[in-house]
Design an enzyme around this catalytic site. Sequence first.
Site, PDB file in Angstrom:
ATOM      1  CE  LYS A  61       0.780   1.431   4.635  1.00  0.00           C
ATOM      2  NZ  LYS A  61       1.771   2.413   5.031  1.00  0.00           N
TER       3      LYS A  61
ATOM      4  CG  ASP B  53      -0.574   0.040   8.853  1.00  0.00           C
ATOM      5  OD1 ASP B  53      -1.310   0.631   9.142  1.00  0.00           O
ATOM      6  OD2 ASP B  53       0.460   0.159   8.046  1.00  0.00           O
TER       7      ASP B  53
END
Length: 294
Positions: free
Chosen positions: A6, A129
């Site tokens: 990401k 995350d």
Amino acid sequence: MRSHAKINLGLEVLGKRGDGYHDLATVMQAVSLHDVLTIAAAGRLEVESASLGVGPEGNLVWRAAEALRQSTGCKGHARISLSKSIPIRAGLGGGSSNAACTLLGLNRFWGTDLGLPDLKALAEGLGSDVPYFLKGGTALVQGRGERVEPIEEPPSQTVVLGMPPAGLGTADVYRELRLEEHSDGTAVRRLAAALGRGRLDYTAMRNTLAGPALRLCPEIQKALDILADRGAAASMVSGSGSACFGLFPESGAARNAMESLRAEGYWSETCQFVRAWDGPEPISTTLDGPLNHS
Ligand code: C5P
């Protein structure tokens, strides 16, 4: 399975919490750069990675597998192999992605069939995350990382990633953050609202952690300069660094930027935005034994 990286299109640190973590407002975007995670039948639970040994990413994979076994009572075995392409200590979420991918993959492989809310509870225990990576795509992420709201994907762009030889530890970057660098989340909310209208607002893209990351690793600045010089519409640090990225509406300029970064000794790749996934993303499945080992 593909285990995607990401980038953070925006990240603001709102304040420090009583538990030592920080409250965040961030827009995360999954990209096509990915590790490959393979699950195969085995007589015990094993994790192997040629590039990592039993390094931190391998450990997160192991912990994800153990968490799934403990919460379901499943006694499943598997050989989990990890082939890394996402650099570590980069702010690209590689370890968190591997953990989420392990949960999704083993939940299917062992037939434990946990729903998303149960997987999310396990993900939260593995890292801030990890909940995001259960679905990926474009998302507004708040709290410590556990409040994940999907949003519209930005118009397609080529992403150029660049990273100096030295990586950064997330905890070190947060420790270096100054009180006056905290902000109230206005920019990230503006970014998310514009994305909801199908527009990427470059003026709302900022990363609070860029300041501390650059103080700890000044080599990041040169990568940002190269990206901007080569025509990036926006260039910024991803997460806690030390990787940064540039967004290029035009793929030729993106390739030039990648080559310039590599010529200066930086790791660099080009990639694209990817959409949210629904469950594990198998590249191929070979069934040569019973699927359910529980
Ligand atoms: O949750 P995770 O283990 O990925 O976090 C790594 C480190 O990053 C934490 O130990 C903490 O220092 C910092 N962190 C934070 N606030 C967050 C996420 C991470 O302070 N929301």
